[in-house]
Design a protein around this motif. Structure first.
Motif, PDB file in Angstrom:
ATOM      1  N   THR A  19       0.830  -1.204   0.000  1.00 49.05           N
ATOM      2  CA  THR A  19       0.000   0.000   0.000  1.00 49.05           C
ATOM      3  C   THR A  19       0.862   1.252   0.000  1.00 49.05           C
ATOM      4  O   THR A  19       0.584   2.205  -0.741  1.00 49.05           O
ATOM      5  N   LEU A  20       1.911   1.256   0.811  1.00 49.26           N
ATOM      6  CA  LEU A  20       2.814   2.410   0.848  1.00 49.26           C
ATOM      7  C   LEU A  20       3.365   2.691  -0.549  1.00 49.26           C
ATOM      8  O   LEU A  20       3.361   3.837  -1.010  1.00 49.26           O
ATOM      9  N   TRP A  21       3.838   1.656  -1.230  1.00 47.34           N
ATOM     10  CA  TRP A  21       4.465   1.874  -2.535  1.00 47.34           C
ATOM     11  C   TRP A  21       3.453   2.188  -3.618  1.00 47.34           C
ATOM     12  O   TRP A  21       3.771   2.899  -4.577  1.00 47.34           O
ATOM     13  N   ARG A  22       2.222   1.713  -3.479  1.00 50.69           N
ATOM     14  CA  ARG A  22       1.186   2.142  -4.429  1.00 50.69           C
ATOM     15  C   ARG A  22       0.857   3.610  -4.207  1.00 50.69           C
ATOM     16  O   ARG A  22       0.676   4.357  -5.175  1.00 50.69           O
ATOM     17  N   ASN A  23       0.758   4.013  -2.942  1.00 52.57           N
ATOM     18  CA  ASN A  23       0.519   5.429  -2.657  1.00 52.57           C
ATOM     19  C   ASN A  23       1.658   6.288  -3.189  1.00 52.57           C
ATOM     20  O   ASN A  23       1.438   7.385  -3.697  1.00 52.57           O
ATOM     21  N   GLU A  24       2.863   5.779  -3.087  1.00 51.97           N
ATOM     22  CA  GLU A  24       4.022   6.493  -3.607  1.00 51.97           C
ATOM     23  C   GLU A  24       3.949   6.592  -5.138  1.00 51.97           C
ATOM     24  O   GLU A  24       4.263   7.637  -5.716  1.00 51.97           O
TER      25      GLU A  24
ATOM     26  N   THR B 197       2.240  14.170  -9.228  1.00 54.66           N
ATOM     27  CA  THR B 197       3.076  15.358  -9.000  1.00 54.66           C
ATOM     28  C   THR B 197       4.415  15.335  -9.723  1.00 54.66           C
ATOM     29  O   THR B 197       5.099  16.355  -9.770  1.00 54.66           O
ATOM     30  N   GLY B 198       4.836  14.182 -10.220  1.00 54.17           N
ATOM     31  CA  GLY B 198       6.125  14.096 -10.898  1.00 54.17           C
ATOM     32  C   GLY B 198       7.288  13.805  -9.973  1.00 54.17           C
ATOM     33  O   GLY B 198       8.436  13.762 -10.420  1.00 54.17           O
ATOM     34  N   THR B 199       7.011  13.611  -8.694  1.00 56.39           N
ATOM     35  CA  THR B 199       8.083  13.282  -7.752  1.00 56.39           C
ATOM     36  C   THR B 199       7.518  12.471  -6.593  1.00 56.39           C
ATOM     37  O   THR B 199       6.330  12.539  -6.300  1.00 56.39           O
ATOM     38  N   GLY B 200       8.391  11.715  -5.968  1.00 60.74           N
ATOM     39  CA  GLY B 200       7.983  10.907  -4.832  1.00 60.74           C
ATOM     40  C   GLY B 200       8.407  11.543  -3.524  1.00 60.74           C
ATOM     41  O   GLY B 200       8.970  12.638  -3.497  1.00 60.74           O
ATOM     42  N   SER B 201       8.159  10.822  -2.416  1.00 64.04           N
ATOM     43  CA  SER B 201       8.525  11.350  -1.105  1.00 64.04           C
ATOM     44  C   SER B 201       9.151  10.296  -0.201  1.00 64.04           C
ATOM     45  O   SER B 201       9.707  10.634   0.825  1.00 64.04           O
ATOM     46  N   LYS B 202       9.075   9.036  -0.561  1.00 65.99           N
ATOM     47  CA  LYS B 202       9.523   7.950   0.308  1.00 65.99           C
ATOM     48  C   LYS B 202      10.767   7.270  -0.248  1.00 65.99           C
ATOM     49  O   LYS B 202      11.044   7.300  -1.433  1.00 65.99           O
ATOM     50  N   THR B 203      11.505   6.637   0.676  1.00 66.16           N
ATOM     51  CA  THR B 203      12.633   5.802   0.302  1.00 66.16           C
ATOM     52  C   THR B 203      12.491   4.475   1.039  1.00 66.16           C
ATOM     53  O   THR B 203      11.663   4.339   1.949  1.00 66.16           O
ATOM     54  N   ASP B 204      13.316   3.514   0.673  1.00 68.03           N
ATOM     55  CA  ASP B 204      13.300   2.214   1.346  1.00 68.03           C
ATOM     56  C   ASP B 204      13.533   2.349   2.847  1.00 68.03           C
ATOM     57  O   ASP B 204      13.089   1.510   3.626  1.00 68.03           O
ATOM     58  N   ASP B 205      14.226   3.382   3.242  1.00 67.37           N
ATOM     59  CA  ASP B 205      14.594   3.558   4.648  1.00 67.37           C
ATOM     60  C   ASP B 205      13.519   4.215   5.503  1.00 67.37           C
ATOM     61  O   ASP B 205      13.679   4.306   6.721  1.00 67.37           O
ATOM     62  N   CYS B 206      12.429   4.680   4.898  1.00 63.32           N
ATOM     63  CA  CYS B 206      11.411   5.365   5.691  1.00 63.32           C
ATOM     64  C   CYS B 206      10.690   4.382   6.622  1.00 63.32           C
ATOM     65  O   CYS B 206      10.545   3.198   6.311  1.00 63.32           O
ATOM     66  N   GLU B 207      10.279   4.882   7.770  1.00 62.64           N
ATOM     67  CA  GLU B 207       9.637   4.051   8.788  1.00 62.64           C
ATOM     68  C   GLU B 207       8.378   3.358   8.255  1.00 62.64           C
ATOM     69  O   GLU B 207       8.111   2.203   8.581  1.00 62.64           O
ATOM     70  N   GLU B 208       7.622   4.057   7.439  1.00 62.80           N
ATOM     71  CA  GLU B 208       6.351   3.515   6.929  1.00 62.80           C
ATOM     72  C   GLU B 208       6.532   2.340   5.979  1.00 62.80           C
ATOM     73  O   GLU B 208       5.584   1.631   5.696  1.00 62.80           O
TER      74      GLU B 208
END
Length: 161
Positions: A57-62, A69-80
């Protein structure tokens, strides 16, 4: 012409609840278990079903954010990326599953508005730190879903023993 996007949409749907060559879909896997098992880790270092579904779900939201928007906000290291079972239990399985289902519906709806030329457009990937074509993102989402579908199969097999 939307040949490629139609194909990607059909693949997303089939992996979720269709008949796929590799065997079971997410729906058939998740329907095969009792909901009381979704937070259990069959082996200490193996994820639970809820952890896998939350991660997807996190990666689908990403992916949705990147498309919008043309850009993401999360990385593999994020807590979520990998929430703990205790946090997920607070959320509840019904909420986790509903959010998961809703992200697929939203992704498909968004992709239906695009044409194949969209696949060549670029977005900025915060995790890979560079610009990539949307075809990279969407093919990656398909690969990611299939990878974790196999993982779910192993988890469920262990839980049923």
């Amino acid at each position: 012409m939307n040949t490629l996007l139609k194909y990607i949409i059909e693949e997303l749907k089939n992996i979720q609840n269709g008949k796929i060559w590799i065997g079971s879909s997410y729906t058939s896997k998740l329907n095969s278990i009792d909901n009381s098992l979704v937070f259990k880790r069959p082996i200490k270092d193996m994820h639970s079903i809820a952890e896998i579904i939350s991660h997807l779900t996190l990666w689908r939201n990403e992916a949705l954010l990147k498309i919008k928007t043309g850009t993401g906000s999360k990385t593999d290291d994020c807590e979520e990326n990998w929430l703990t079972n205790s946090k997920l239990q607070e959320k509840g399985w019904d909420t986790i599953k509903t959010e998961y289902d809703n992200t697929l519906t939203e992704l498909i709806t968004l992709l239906k508005e695009k044409d194949d030329s969209f696949l060549k457009k670029e977005y900025y990937d915060t995790d890979f730190k560079g610009n990539y074509e949307y075809s990279f993102l969407l093919n990656g989402m398909l690969h990611h879903d299939i990878y974790h579908l196999g993982q779910l199969g192993l988890i469920i097999k262990y839980l049923k023993q």
